[in-house]
Design an enzyme around this catalytic site. Structure first.
Site, PDB file in Angstrom:
ATOM      1  N   GLU A  38     -16.304  -1.495  19.108  1.00  0.00           N
ATOM      2  CA  GLU A  38     -16.942  -0.442  18.318  1.00  0.00           C
ATOM      3  C   GLU A  38     -16.727   0.854  19.090  1.00  0.00           C
ATOM      4  O   GLU A  38     -17.179   0.972  20.234  1.00  0.00           O
ATOM      5  CB  GLU A  38     -18.453  -0.664  18.236  1.00  0.00           C
ATOM      6  CG  GLU A  38     -18.895  -1.734  17.300  1.00  0.00           C
ATOM      7  CD  GLU A  38     -19.146  -1.207  15.893  1.00  0.00           C
ATOM      8  OE1 GLU A  38     -19.459  -2.025  15.025  1.00  0.00           O
ATOM      9  OE2 GLU A  38     -19.012   0.014  15.667  1.00  0.00           O
ATOM     10  N   ASP A  49     -29.137   8.183  17.275  1.00  0.00           N
ATOM     11  CA  ASP A  49     -28.972   7.727  18.649  1.00  0.00           C
ATOM     12  C   ASP A  49     -30.064   8.193  19.594  1.00  0.00           C
ATOM     13  O   ASP A  49     -30.517   9.327  19.522  1.00  0.00           O
ATOM     14  CB  ASP A  49     -27.612   8.190  19.180  1.00  0.00           C
ATOM     15  CG  ASP A  49     -26.477   7.434  18.522  1.00  0.00           C
ATOM     16  OD1 ASP A  49     -26.473   6.193  18.638  1.00  0.00           O
ATOM     17  OD2 ASP A  49     -25.632   8.058  17.871  1.00  0.00           O
ATOM     18  N   TYR A 163     -23.569  -4.630   9.669  1.00  0.00           N
ATOM     19  CA  TYR A 163     -24.167  -4.188  10.921  1.00  0.00           C
ATOM     20  C   TYR A 163     -25.680  -4.212  10.737  1.00  0.00           C
ATOM     21  O   TYR A 163     -26.234  -3.372  10.044  1.00  0.00           O
ATOM     22  CB  TYR A 163     -23.677  -2.774  11.257  1.00  0.00           C
ATOM     23  CG  TYR A 163     -24.025  -2.286  12.654  1.00  0.00           C
ATOM     24  CD1 TYR A 163     -25.331  -2.317  13.130  1.00  0.00           C
ATOM     25  CD2 TYR A 163     -23.040  -1.768  13.495  1.00  0.00           C
ATOM     26  CE1 TYR A 163     -25.645  -1.864  14.404  1.00  0.00           C
ATOM     27  CE2 TYR A 163     -23.346  -1.309  14.770  1.00  0.00           C
ATOM     28  CZ  TYR A 163     -24.657  -1.364  15.216  1.00  0.00           C
ATOM     29  OH  TYR A 163     -24.973  -0.909  16.469  1.00  0.00           O
TER      30      TYR A 163
END
Lengths: 254, 387
Positions: A38, A49, A163
């Site tokens: 990834e 994030d 995911y």
């Protein structure tokens, strides 16, 4: 995109801390047995994030990384290995190149899957079309908060793998795997034949084992690796060695 | 989603999947409550007796004489906490309460929205956390103190440019981790759907009152309305009621040290479409799509994005978007203080000075309304550094 086995999928930001070291890190990950890669495209405002990956984004951008160089780096990795390469990217970086152009470049670089972090299926139509046109897998996130109805819609568009976001929150290493994560994995597995990779917060072998034991097909480890980059910025050899050692420890399955 | 999520191509919901159900929940509750009699009367009561609505539409006689045109000021600066922001925080605060949320988070630039959220948190008894860039904390110490006095926790943001943009990033990250208990009280007409619409609806009261007041006082609609644009909530608030009318609308952006210097916040005048903070809209960015830092003397206009409805109105030429430099804004700040004894916020001073320019092209009897979105007390310290 990857086989239904206990896949180890490392995540790093392309160009962190700079182009050449980043290339060396990724090659090390491949050598140590990564089943898929990834690769993140550095972005100035990565809202999904936590601090560890934010700093990685900043380091890459500060070193002069951009979309063109990221494609170049991935091309070099593509020449080095045959394992699938998936990218993680924020939508504006695709939008600015032109959606169709971006997916064409991605294919040319040897990318197999594109996950646009801030692109729910409602906004994804043009992106999915471009992905199909260039034979790239459009990968989607499924979260604990994803409703039954939303999961159904996501599975209509998703290809390659799913995911699964293991935690309620942003990326960053955590110590354990919650019951909710296990429920989520089982819920997704019961609705699709696509492989399920689990990411966000996984940092050790025990967590990885728990996740695989609950039926997931792969484990994505990002922040834990990136922390080793962060803490060894002044000593590249030590950085590579520590990453190697860490990844070896995670190879519980082999 | 139940309603349209875009203005033309602009807007939308560019957020990670984890947040999508929260946006769905918010839209559903908002649609249910906005026409609910009890909710409306409770909000109106608070707007009237807590915030101080309606605000006056004041004919600025001295200022008018000076610029040779009839200038009215919509006095949002007289509201509790000193700016229009309270219209929206009362609305969303009440919405959060009805939704059963036990925690409010908000971002703030100049601190006005942070203060307006903190007081509503205190009023409604909801725990409040405010994200604020470290640079802005330095620039707006008094507002930080006001927030803390009202019981809010102020969380410094030291990532990126350490200003409003980064405070929004942090608030979004917090929300992702706490969506079950927390309402993210966005302060402007930005962010993913349904925020641009919710915030616009709560700010619409500005234009609604202005229209009735000007008809009462002058018997006709104004020739022009001028409002400053950072994210764009006070501007949409006053423009929306006039969009179909024969009134020219001017949105004034921060030109900072000049467009050519690259140090400005003129997103619509000098930016290009892109995706930030959940919506597609004009942005300040490089050709790769990395977001640039904005700059303005006024912390409230220091934002590299803008509300998606403004982007739409720009493309459709329904509103004229223009820009005013730091220097000009300071000139407007001084002029209004000297002629009327009204000290405008530096944000609003951009609109004030544009009206001065606009008046030169107008006839003596033409009416211009300036949305005086906030008062300048918070800026005395930073203006002191310049004058």
């Amino acid at each position: 995109m990857f086989d239904l086995k206990k896949a180890f999928i490392p995540f790093v930001v392309a160009g962190d801390p700079e182009y050449n070291t980043s290339k060396q890190i990724i090659k090390t990950l491949v050598d140590r047995g990564a089943d898929m890669l990834e690769i993140g495209f550095a972005f100035s405002d990565p809202i999904a994030d936590g601090p560890t990956i934010q700093f990685a984004n900043n380091r890459a951008l500060a070193s002069g990384m951009n979309s063109r160089k990221t494609f170049e780096l991935i091309k070099e990795i593509r020449d080095y290995t045959d394992i699938p390469i998936s990218i993680l990217i924020y939508s504006n970086l695709i939008y600015q190149q032109g959606i169709e152009t971006f997916y064409r470049h991605a294919k040319e670089a040897g990318i197999d899957g594109v996950l646009v972090v801030d692109l729910p299926y409602e906004e994804a139509f043009e992106y999915i079309e471009a992905a199909h046109k260039h034979n790239i897998n459009p990968v989607f996130l499924v979260a604990q908060t994803t409703t039954k109805e939303r999961l159904k819609e996501i599975l209509k568009s998703a290809k390659g793998y799913i995911y699964a976001v293991s935690v309620l929150g942003v990326t960053g290493a955590r110590d354990n795997v919650g019951e909710e994560t296990i429920k989520l994995i089982k819920r997704i597995k019961s609705k699709t034949i696509l492989p399920v990779a689990v990411g966000f917060g996984i940092s050790n072998q025990e967590q990885a084992k728990q996740i695989i034991d609950s039926g997931a097909d792969g484990v994505i480890v990002g922040s834990a690796i990136i922390k080793l980059i962060e803490s060894n910025l002044k000593n590249k050899n030590k950085m590579i060695n520590e990453i190697s050692r860490f990844v070896n420890k995670l190879q519980y399955r082999k | 989603m139940k309603t349209k999520t875009k203005f033309g191509k602009y807007g939308g919901m560019f957020v990670p999947e984890t947040l999508m159900p929260a946006l769905e929940e918010l839209e559903e509750n908002y649609l249910k409550l906005k026409d609910n009699g009890k909710f409306k009367s409770q909000l109106n009561e608070l707007l009237k007796n807590y915030a101080g609505r309606p605000t006056p539409l004041y004919f600025a006689k001295n200022f008018s004489e000076k610029v040779n045109c009839r200038i009215y000021l919509k006095r949002e600066d007289l509201l509790h906490t000193g700016a229009h922001k309270i219209n929206n925080t009362l609305g969303q605060g009440l919405l959060a309460k009805y939704m059963g949320k036990t925690r409010l988070i908000a971002e703030t630039g100049a601190g006005q929205h942070g203060v307006a959220t903190a007081v509503v948190g205190a009023l409604l008894g909801i725990r409040t956390c405010i994200y604020m860039g470290e640079k802005d904390i330095e620039r707006q110490k008094i507002n930080v103190f006001r927030m803390k006095l009202c019981g809010a926790e102020v969380i410094p943001v030291n990532t990126g440019s350490k200003t409003l943009k980064d405070a929004i990033n942090e608030a979004l990250r917090d929300w992702t981790a706490n969506i079950k208990t927390t309402h993210y009280l966005i302060g402007s007409v930005v962010g993913p759907h349904p925020y641009p619409k919710i915030v616009r609806d709560f700010q619409n009261v500005i234009g609604y009152e202005t229209k009735r007041q000007i008809m009462q006082q002058e018997g006709k609609l104004p020739k022009a309305i001028v409002a400053c644009v950072g994210g764009g909530s006070n501007a949409i608030g006053i423009f929306n009621e006039f969009l179909g009318e024969n009134t020219s609308l001017y949105g004034v952006e921060a030109e900072g040290r000049g467009i050519k210097t690259g140090e400005h916040g003129a997103t619509l005048c000098a930016g290009s479409p892109g995706i930030l903070h959940g919506c597609l809209s004009y942005l300040l960015q490089n050709k790769d799509g990395q977001i640039k830092e904005a700059y303005s003397i006024s912390a409230g206009l220091d934002y590299p994005g803008v509300g998606p409805q403004h982007s739409y109105l720009k493309d459709k030429s329904k509103v004229n978007y223009v820009s005013i430099t730091d220097k000009e804004a300071l000139e407007g700040f001084k002029m209004l203080s000297e002629t009327e004894g009204i000290i405008p916020a530096l944000e609003s001073a951009h609109a004030v000075y544009y009206a001065v320019k606009l008046a030169k092209q107008m006839k003596k009897d033409d009416l211009i309304v300036i949305n005086l979105s906030g008062r300048g007390d918070k800026d005395l310290h930073s203006v002191g550094n310049y004058v």
